[in-house]
Design a protein around this motif. Sequence first.
Motif, PDB file in Angstrom:
ATOM      1  N   ALA A 265       0.830  -1.208   0.000  1.00 51.46           N
ATOM      2  CA  ALA A 265       0.000   0.000   0.000  1.00 51.46           C
ATOM      3  C   ALA A 265       0.862   1.254   0.000  1.00 51.46           C
ATOM      4  O   ALA A 265       0.585   2.217  -0.731  1.00 51.46           O
ATOM      5  N   ALA A 266       1.922   1.252   0.810  1.00 48.73           N
ATOM      6  CA  ALA A 266       2.821   2.406   0.838  1.00 48.73           C
ATOM      7  C   ALA A 266       3.555   2.566  -0.491  1.00 48.73           C
ATOM      8  O   ALA A 266       3.763   3.690  -0.969  1.00 48.73           O
TER       9      ALA A 266
ATOM     10  N   SER B 228       2.427   1.609  -3.481  1.00 48.10           N
ATOM     11  CA  SER B 228       1.456   2.118  -4.458  1.00 48.10           C
ATOM     12  C   SER B 228       1.214   3.608  -4.260  1.00 48.10           C
ATOM     13  O   SER B 228       1.070   4.356  -5.231  1.00 48.10           O
ATOM     14  N   ALA B 229       1.187   4.044  -2.995  1.00 56.25           N
ATOM     15  CA  ALA B 229       1.010   5.466  -2.721  1.00 56.25           C
ATOM     16  C   ALA B 229       2.190   6.282  -3.241  1.00 56.25           C
ATOM     17  O   ALA B 229       2.008   7.389  -3.770  1.00 56.25           O
ATOM     18  N   GLU B 230       3.398   5.732  -3.121  1.00 61.85           N
ATOM     19  CA  GLU B 230       4.568   6.456  -3.635  1.00 61.85           C
ATOM     20  C   GLU B 230       4.523   6.565  -5.154  1.00 61.85           C
ATOM     21  O   GLU B 230       4.842   7.613  -5.730  1.00 61.85           O
TER      22      GLU B 230
ATOM     23  N   ALA C 208       2.020   9.216  -6.004  1.00 55.50           N
ATOM     24  CA  ALA C 208       2.555  10.553  -5.724  1.00 55.50           C
ATOM     25  C   ALA C 208       3.559  10.977  -6.779  1.00 55.50           C
ATOM     26  O   ALA C 208       3.563  12.137  -7.225  1.00 55.50           O
TER      27      ALA C 208
END
Length: 426
Positions: free
Chosen positions: A401-402, A404-406, A409
Amino acid sequence: HQPMPMEMMHVTDYSQEVSLAEASANISFDSIQKLVFVMVGVMLMSYCAVSPRTLPVVEYNMRFKENLQIVSLVLIAPVIISISVFDAKESDINRAISTFTSTFTLGYVMCFVCEIVWTTILRLGVFLVWEPQIFKLTPRVPMVVLPWVLRENKYRPKRITLFAADFATSCVAAPIIEEYIKLKLVQLGGRLPRNYRKVKKKKERDSSNKNKAKKKRKRYALEKIERAPGEAEVTSVNVFVTQMLAASVGLKLCDSARRILMYTKRTDASKPFYAFARGVFPIHELCGTMTAIELAKRDLLGVDMPLWRILLPAVFIHGMANFRGMKPLFKWNSSTPWSEMQLSPWNVADDSTLGQMVSKGLAKLMWLIILGRVLGYCIKNYYLVKRQAIKRTTTYAGKQAAFSAELAAAQYLKKTKKQKGKNNQD
């Protein structure tokens, strides 16, 4: 962390570094057979391409050897590019050879047949919209062959009709078919490593109309592949680029060899340079590399994207090249073969004025700049995806999840930067 002893470092480097020569030594007998089959096919085409065919045997054989020498020049640039990209530590040379031969033979035939079928359908559709009176030639002329025999029946369509039909077939349908078949042959025969796979999922949704029953629709979703204990995640982008490059080179060399061997008459100028230039012209290689990078984003990083999005960059550049003069596979011959590479023979008289020469030169320069930017895009994203794949297994191990968030962004910042650049220009 304690530093690794020098002896262990040397042993590790020696075990991991596999030279190209060692990889060549691992070529299997099956791969050698496939390459010999391709060579024999090119020799047969060179023998049949001798012009005129009524020459004495001795002179005929001399022309046959000349054809072999000329057609071999097309190999120089693709071989150099393939060797520079191939990484023996991450890619299997036998799989690359298998992909090359499959696209050189089966892939070319599949593309040619599909383009003939879709060209017939699209031309009939354009004629139905723009010039329905063409169909008055039926049933004397079968509808299936109608789009191909208009000249023989002394029918001249309007220019807008010809342009619409040619644009739909050459700049839209043909690039989609060629890039799609290259990708499918790689996926079926290349056995690409991946961290994610597409699976079918059923999702129920309620209809707004109460009279309608609940409908089930199938959709695809990415699912992470479970690894065995101790099995490492895949971080290699090179295998994707190598396989797609092998497919692109196979399709390109088959088409180029055929076109070069149709340019063997006595009146044809600069035949060796024409063959060499066809090998240097990098459209297939660039398009294959772009498809490989998009495919690696999905299968390595887990970026969910549909098939059309994977093929879109390659299809767009391929369509631009066809619009500029590059011929799709179904166009068997070309009255102006040099236009495909935006070149002309050096020893042919040119009656262009200075203004016309400047205009042509600027157009060719702009096209060269576009190809240079595409090459820069391929190199930049190759290393970017590779770094992201490594970061996913190290910094973000177990934190999808982290990660994918990066990625989201980074994509947002990229769009914001482009928007700011456009606003500054305005």
